[in-house]
Write a protein that holds these residues in place. Structure first.
Motif, mmCIF file in Angstrom:
data_model
loop_
_atom_site.group_PDB
_atom_site.id
_atom_site.type_symbol
_atom_site.label_atom_id
_atom_site.label_comp_id
_atom_site.label_asym_id
_atom_site.label_seq_id
_atom_site.Cartn_x
_atom_site.Cartn_y
_atom_site.Cartn_z
ATOM 1 N N MET A 24 0.841 -1.074 -0.276
ATOM 2 C CA MET A 24 -0.144 0.174 -0.077
ATOM 3 C C MET A 24 1.444 1.336 -0.147
ATOM 4 N N ALA A 25 2.388 0.792 0.343
ATOM 5 C CA ALA A 25 3.072 2.327 0.578
ATOM 6 C C ALA A 25 3.385 2.807 -0.471
ATOM 7 N N PHE A 26 3.879 1.452 -1.295
ATOM 8 C CA PHE A 26 4.438 2.457 -3.324
ATOM 9 C C PHE A 26 3.306 2.611 -3.798
ATOM 10 N N THR A 27 2.281 2.164 -3.266
ATOM 11 C CA THR A 27 1.499 2.106 -4.100
ATOM 12 C C THR A 27 0.654 3.507 -3.775
ATOM 13 N N GLU A 28 0.925 3.502 -2.682
ATOM 14 C CA GLU A 28 0.085 5.700 -2.771
ATOM 15 C C GLU A 28 1.289 6.121 -2.938
ATOM 16 N N LEU A 29 3.184 5.622 -2.566
ATOM 17 C CA LEU A 29 4.232 7.013 -3.407
ATOM 18 C C LEU A 29 3.700 7.260 -5.117
ATOM 19 N N TRP A 30 3.407 6.672 -5.686
ATOM 20 C CA TRP A 30 3.661 6.068 -6.898
ATOM 21 C C TRP A 30 1.980 7.497 -7.306
ATOM 22 N N GLU A 31 1.351 7.061 -6.494
ATOM 23 C CA GLU A 31 0.016 7.792 -6.704
ATOM 24 C C GLU A 31 0.223 9.151 -6.133
ATOM 25 N N GLY A 129 -10.818 11.211 -5.869
ATOM 26 C CA GLY A 129 -11.577 11.108 -4.781
ATOM 27 C C GLY A 129 -12.070 9.570 -4.283
ATOM 28 N N ALA A 130 -12.168 9.162 -5.429
ATOM 29 C CA ALA A 130 -12.294 7.119 -4.989
ATOM 30 C C ALA A 130 -11.136 6.739 -4.331
ATOM 31 N N LEU A 131 -9.743 6.948 -4.674
ATOM 32 C CA LEU A 131 -8.730 5.914 -4.195
ATOM 33 C C LEU A 131 -8.271 6.640 -2.670
ATOM 34 N N LYS A 132 -8.137 7.915 -2.755
ATOM 35 C CA LYS A 132 -7.316 8.483 -0.830
ATOM 36 C C LYS A 132 -7.273 7.894 -0.091
ATOM 37 N N THR A 133 -9.044 8.416 0.462
ATOM 38 C CA THR A 133 -9.629 7.752 1.243
ATOM 39 C C THR A 133 -9.772 6.074 1.401
ATOM 40 N N ASN A 134 -10.193 5.906 0.720
ATOM 41 C CA ASN A 134 -9.958 4.133 1.053
ATOM 42 C C ASN A 134 -8.635 3.188 1.108
ATOM 43 N N ILE A 135 -7.813 3.742 0.471
ATOM 44 C CA ILE A 135 -6.369 3.752 0.430
ATOM 45 C C ILE A 135 -6.371 3.476 1.981
ATOM 46 N N THR A 136 -6.608 4.746 2.212
ATOM 47 C CA THR A 136 -5.801 4.767 3.731
ATOM 48 C C THR A 136 -6.642 3.858 4.548
ATOM 49 N N SER A 137 -7.730 3.388 4.854
ATOM 50 C CA SER A 137 -9.267 2.670 5.092
ATOM 51 C C SER A 137 -8.334 1.311 5.719
ATOM 52 N N ALA A 153 3.410 3.268 14.222
ATOM 53 C CA ALA A 153 4.714 2.920 13.460
ATOM 54 C C ALA A 153 4.280 2.547 12.061
ATOM 55 N N GLY A 154 2.724 1.820 12.023
ATOM 56 C CA GLY A 154 2.532 1.451 10.589
ATOM 57 C C GLY A 154 2.325 2.693 9.512
ATOM 58 N N PHE A 155 1.338 2.941 10.296
ATOM 59 C CA PHE A 155 1.489 4.282 9.777
ATOM 60 C C PHE A 155 2.628 5.294 9.283
ATOM 61 N N SER A 156 3.433 5.559 10.419
ATOM 62 C CA SER A 156 4.736 5.967 9.621
ATOM 63 C C SER A 156 5.201 6.029 8.441
ATOM 64 N N PRO A 208 -6.768 -7.543 3.682
ATOM 65 C CA PRO A 208 -7.682 -7.942 4.122
ATOM 66 C C PRO A 208 -8.912 -8.092 3.776
ATOM 67 N N GLU A 209 -9.716 -9.316 4.618
ATOM 68 C CA GLU A 209 -11.121 -9.843 3.846
ATOM 69 C C GLU A 209 -11.935 -9.011 4.199
ATOM 70 N N ARG A 210 -12.432 -7.242 5.412
ATOM 71 C CA ARG A 210 -12.782 -6.713 5.519
ATOM 72 C C ARG A 210 -12.573 -5.039 4.164
ATOM 73 N N ALA A 211 -11.068 -5.965 3.447
ATOM 74 C CA ALA A 211 -10.810 -4.391 2.762
ATOM 75 C C ALA A 211 -12.206 -5.022 1.051
ATOM 76 N N GLY A 212 -13.052 -6.676 1.042
ATOM 77 C CA GLY A 212 -13.224 -6.637 -0.087
ATOM 78 C C GLY A 212 -15.219 -6.492 0.148
ATOM 79 N N ARG A 213 -15.644 -6.308 1.089
ATOM 80 C CA ARG A 213 -16.525 -6.021 1.062
ATOM 81 C C ARG A 213 -17.351 -4.935 1.727
#
Length: 491
Positions: A24-31, A129-137, A153-156, A208-213
């Protein structure tokens, strides 16, 4: 033996958490590379003459478009968060958002003139608008079950990737624009977003499973209502645009009003909710002046994309021998200075411990510092008269202004998540996003004011306003801090 066990176990856990979010960190880096890569050259694309590859729209129109674009991006994230919570699973909202963003950058690169500008920016607004908040979630889902320290630490790591992308993007697209033209910069931003999609695609099955529902699905009998509101909103925007009510010059005003209305709605919902206790309402009420001042602060900071870009275009000497310093590199100094100073400030807070300034005082320091940065800009602008301004002096201004963000941005986010009502945490995070929306659109209005006033008068107004507001906040820090921590133990 028992005393050494925790010290041996902690590093292993420290390594495990970051590994789970690297994708997710590298995805966000490129975005962020693509987003800030475009942001770094967009204002110059609007300002530069046709012969230089720009659109030559003029300072007022350019500031209006850039400010409205930035504000709309953050407003769209509120809608994206709702879609990812009520209609579609977050992981697919992120995927489709990334695809739409890529199409937006390609439209800017392939289509010339105002057509490419309009199509490209609208697609990027919707996709971001679609990507930012949801990738943080999704990152939050990955860190569920860990201690607060491990989550921090993870969010850092995640936000470190954001900062790297924010610096690398404009450095790369600015070089491409400087060497070959604006559309090559837009292509490079599209390549960055494509890299984000590839990175994200490889990690889809590991989320995670929660990300798919859909975690809070909207009842089927209520789906038609939001669709109707969406169609009505699109229709109103189309009619206003075709009738001439929405023009480049007033776009920032429209987005500023929208941000204020949205913020008023959030505050009204929280303060009128029966689920919110009296102490929680007191904390939210105390947050209101900080919300407004944070929006004003970001309006001053984001002038690097409006008023400062006009100044750079008109008066800054970019020539170094036979080579021309890329304009976008100047604006990249601002986030770079924030990245570099953050570890030093964090270490200072750690050493001070309980003696460190409380959140309100930190906000005040940020406003005072950016005010002094504009006083410095006033001094060098006045001293040089009508002559060009040396590049080094403008770079120093960017360092002074950009490094002030460490006292406002992360502090505001931490404060919003800490003091928010237990049952309405998402609304408080939404309010934090709105400070950025308000600041972005306000920067457009300030850029238009800069175009209408003498430079000295404008810089004096901005600098004086920031220092007065920062001083007033410093004087009010004790009662505000008490109200902010009502029912909580202050840290």
């Amino acid at each position: 033996m028992t005393s050494t066990t925790p010290r041996l176990a902690a590093p292993a856990e420290d390594r495990t958490v970051p590994r789970r979010i690297w994708s997710m960190a590298f995805t966000e880096l490129w975005e962020r590379f693509s987003f800030y890569g475009l942001q770094g050259i967009l204002s110059f694309y609007l300002l530069y003459s046709l012969g230089e590859g720009g659109l030559d729209l003029g300072p007022a129109a350019s500031s209006g478009i850039v400010g409205a674009y930035g504000g709309a991006v953050y407003l769209a994230q509120l809608a994206g968060a709702w879609v990812g919570d009520r209609l579609l699973s977050p992981k697919y909202v992120v995927l489709w958002g990334g695809i739409v963003i890529t199409c937006g950058h390609l439209a800017l690169a392939a289509l010339s003139g105002l057509t490419g500008l309009g199509v490209g920016l609208v697609l990027i607004i919707l996709g971001t608008g679609a990507l930012k908040t949801n990738i943080t979630s999704i990152v939050g889902f990955m860190l569920d079950g860990h201690t607060d320290a491990r989550r921090d630490a993870g969010f850092s790591y995640f936000y470190m990737a954001i900062n790297i992308g924010a610096v690398a993007g404009p450095l790369s697209t600015g070089f491409a624009q400087n060497q070959w033209g604006f559309h090559y910069g837009f292509v490079l931003a599209a390549v960055g977003m494509f890299a984000a999609l590839v990175q994200y695609g490889f990690s889809l099955k590991k989320l995670p499973e929660r990300a798919g529902r859909v975690n809070n699905p909207l009842p089927k009998d209520r789906i038609l209502a939001p669709l109707g509101y969406t169609v009505a909103a699109v229709a109103v925007i189309a009619v206003c645009s075709l009738s001439g009510l929405f023009r480049a010059e007033n776009m920032s005003s429209v987005v500023t009003i929208a941000a204020l209305v949205a913020a008023a709605g959030y505050f009204a919902v929280i303060l009128s909710s029966a689920k919110v206790t009296d102490d929680e309402k007191r904390r939210v009420s105390a947050y209101l002046p900080l919300f407004l001042l944070s929006g004003v602060y970001f309006g001053f900071l984001f002038q690097k994309f409006t008023a400062s870009s006009i100044l750079i275009t008109d008066r800054v000497d970019l020539e170094i021998g036979t080579w021309r310093f890329p304009s976008a590199w100047i604006t990249a100094v601002s986030p770079l200075s924030a990245v570099l100073i953050t570890p030093l400030v964090a270490r200072l807070w750690g050493r001070l411990g309980e003696r460190q300034p409380k959140p309100v005082a930190k906000f005040a320091i940020g406003l005072l510092q950016i005010g002094f940065a504009y006083f410095y800009l006033l001094a060098i602008s006045t001293a040089t008269g009508n002559a060009t301004i040396p590049l080094l002096l403008i770079l120093l201004f960017m360092v002074l202004a950009g490094s002030s963000e460490v006292y406002v941005g992360p502090i505001g986010l931490a404060l919003a998540t800490k003091i928010g009502p237990a049952r309405l945490k998402a609304q408080m995070v939404g309010l934090n996003f709105l400070t950025l929306a308000l600041g972005s659109s306000l920067s457009g209005l300030l850029g238009q004011l800069f175009a209408a006033l003498p430079s000295a008068a404008y810089f004096a107004i901005v600098a004086g306003s920031a220092v007065v507001l920062g001083g007033a906040l410093l004087l009010a820090r004790k009662p505000l801090n008490r109200a902010l921590y009502a029912g909580l133990q202050a840290e």
